[in-house]
Motif scaffolding. Structure first.
Motif, short mmCIF file in Angstrom:
data_model
loop_
_atom_site.label_atom_id
_atom_site.label_comp_id
_atom_site.label_asym_id
_atom_site.label_seq_id
_atom_site.Cartn_x
_atom_site.Cartn_y
_atom_site.Cartn_z
N GLN A 1 -2.92 10.88 3.13
CA GLN A 1 -2.28 11.92 2.34
C GLN A 1 -2.65 11.48 0.89
O GLN A 1 -2.74 10.43 0.42
N VAL A 2 -3.40 12.53 0.32
CA VAL A 2 -3.87 12.60 -0.86
C VAL A 2 -2.92 13.44 -1.91
O VAL A 2 -2.81 14.60 -1.72
N ILE A 3 -2.34 12.94 -3.05
CA ILE A 3 -1.31 13.58 -3.70
C ILE A 3 -2.09 13.65 -5.06
O ILE A 3 -1.98 12.37 -5.95
N GLU A 4 -2.42 14.72 -5.80
CA GLU A 4 -2.73 14.74 -7.45
C GLU A 4 -1.49 14.66 -8.15
O GLU A 4 -0.70 15.74 -8.00
N ILE A 5 -1.62 13.84 -9.01
CA ILE A 5 -0.07 13.39 -9.86
C ILE A 5 -0.30 13.60 -11.43
O ILE A 5 0.25 13.54 -12.15
N LYS A 6 -1.84 13.77 -11.76
CA LYS A 6 -2.13 14.09 -13.10
C LYS A 6 -1.20 14.81 -13.73
O LYS A 6 -0.89 14.60 -15.14
N ALA B 1 -1.11 7.55 -12.84
CA ALA B 1 -2.59 7.91 -12.36
C ALA B 1 -2.75 9.36 -12.17
O ALA B 1 -2.05 10.30 -12.23
N ASP B 2 -3.90 9.77 -11.71
CA ASP B 2 -4.40 11.04 -11.36
C ASP B 2 -4.10 11.34 -10.06
O ASP B 2 -3.69 12.44 -9.63
N TYR B 3 -4.24 10.36 -9.11
CA TYR B 3 -4.23 10.25 -7.45
C TYR B 3 -3.49 9.29 -6.89
O TYR B 3 -3.73 8.08 -7.30
N PHE B 4 -2.32 9.55 -6.13
CA PHE B 4 -1.95 8.72 -5.07
C PHE B 4 -2.55 9.16 -3.91
O PHE B 4 -2.84 10.07 -3.40
N ILE B 5 -3.12 7.66 -2.85
CA ILE B 5 -3.43 7.85 -1.61
C ILE B 5 -2.35 7.25 -0.82
O ILE B 5 -2.04 6.03 -1.09
N ILE B 6 -1.78 7.73 0.21
CA ILE B 6 -0.95 7.19 1.09
C ILE B 6 -1.42 7.23 2.47
O ILE B 6 -1.92 8.06 3.16
N ALA B 7 -1.28 5.99 3.17
CA ALA B 7 -1.77 5.71 4.72
C ALA B 7 -1.06 4.86 5.34
O ALA B 7 -0.22 3.87 4.45
N ASN B 8 -0.77 4.73 6.51
CA ASN B 8 -0.22 3.68 7.15
C ASN B 8 -0.97 3.00 8.32
O ASN B 8 -1.86 3.98 8.90
N GLY B 9 -0.83 1.97 8.75
CA GLY B 9 -1.46 1.40 10.04
C GLY B 9 -0.09 1.14 11.02
O GLY B 9 0.95 1.31 10.71
N PHE C 1 10.49 4.69 5.49
CA PHE C 1 11.66 4.17 4.61
C PHE C 1 11.40 4.63 3.21
O PHE C 1 12.42 5.05 2.55
N TYR C 2 10.27 4.31 2.81
CA TYR C 2 10.08 4.52 1.27
C TYR C 2 9.65 6.26 0.91
O TYR C 2 10.24 6.83 -0.05
N ASN C 3 9.24 6.70 1.88
CA ASN C 3 9.02 7.97 1.83
C ASN C 3 8.42 8.75 0.54
O ASN C 3 8.86 9.58 -0.23
N LEU C 4 7.34 8.19 0.05
CA LEU C 4 6.80 8.47 -1.20
C LEU C 4 6.34 10.02 -1.29
O LEU C 4 6.51 10.42 -2.55
N GLU C 5 5.85 10.68 -0.25
CA GLU C 5 5.82 11.93 -0.33
C GLU C 5 6.72 12.77 -0.78
O GLU C 5 6.54 13.71 -1.79
N ARG C 6 7.95 12.31 -0.43
CA ARG C 6 9.04 13.15 -0.81
C ARG C 6 9.42 12.97 -2.56
O ARG C 6 9.69 13.85 -3.18
N ILE C 7 9.26 11.71 -2.79
CA ILE C 7 9.44 11.36 -4.15
C ILE C 7 8.47 12.09 -5.16
O ILE C 7 8.80 12.58 -6.13
N TRP C 8 7.24 12.08 -4.68
CA TRP C 8 5.98 12.75 -5.39
C TRP C 8 5.88 14.16 -4.80
O TRP C 8 4.77 14.64 -5.14
N ARG C 9 6.83 15.08 -4.50
CA ARG C 9 6.49 16.13 -3.70
C ARG C 9 6.20 17.32 -4.90
O ARG C 9 5.54 18.30 -4.70
#
Length: 118
Positions: free
Chosen positions: A24-29, A35-43, A98-106
């Motif tokens: 997921q790429v979230i533009e937060i600028k 930052a301008d962008y967060f990138i979130i991924a998992n393994g 658990f941390y659900n950054l997508e929700r925090i940075w929705r």
């Protein structure tokens, strides 16, 4: 701003090359000075999380981008790569839920792979 989008493309491709899940790429600028962008991924496991991180560091390093800070290498369940305008979060599947950054940075703008031109 243009170089940060280039960094996002490179990092996205590096994560995809190592089979990173749910990138997921979230533009937060417009909503944060962090930052301008967060990138979130998992393994799926710790070795894959490490491989994802190594892939991103190698790909960005080849283009001359070095992380300002790296957090969480020992635990390998949440590793943060801070490139200034681009912050990359690589999680284990459990920690991501658990941390659900997508929700925090929705309030940020989700950027699709197609919009990035990857």
């Amino acid at each position: 701003m243009e170089y940060s989008k280039e960094m996002v493309k490179i990092a996205y491709q590096a994560l995809e090359d190592k089979k990173g899940e749910d990138i997921q790429v979230i533009e937060i600028k417009d909503i944060s000075i962090i930052a301008d962008y967060f990138i979130i991924a998992n393994g799926v496991n710790a070795p894959q999380v490490d491989a994802l991180v190594d892939s991103v560091k190698d790909a960005l390093g080849r283009k001359g981008y070095e992380p300002k800070r790296i957090e969480g290498i020992r635990s390998a369940s949440w590793i943060l790569l801070d490139y200034g305008d681009v912050v990359i979060h690589v999680f284990s599947k459990e920690d991501r839920l658990f941390y659900n950054l997508e929700r925090i940075w929705r309030d940020g703008k989700t950027v699709s792979k197609e919009e990035l031109g990857v």
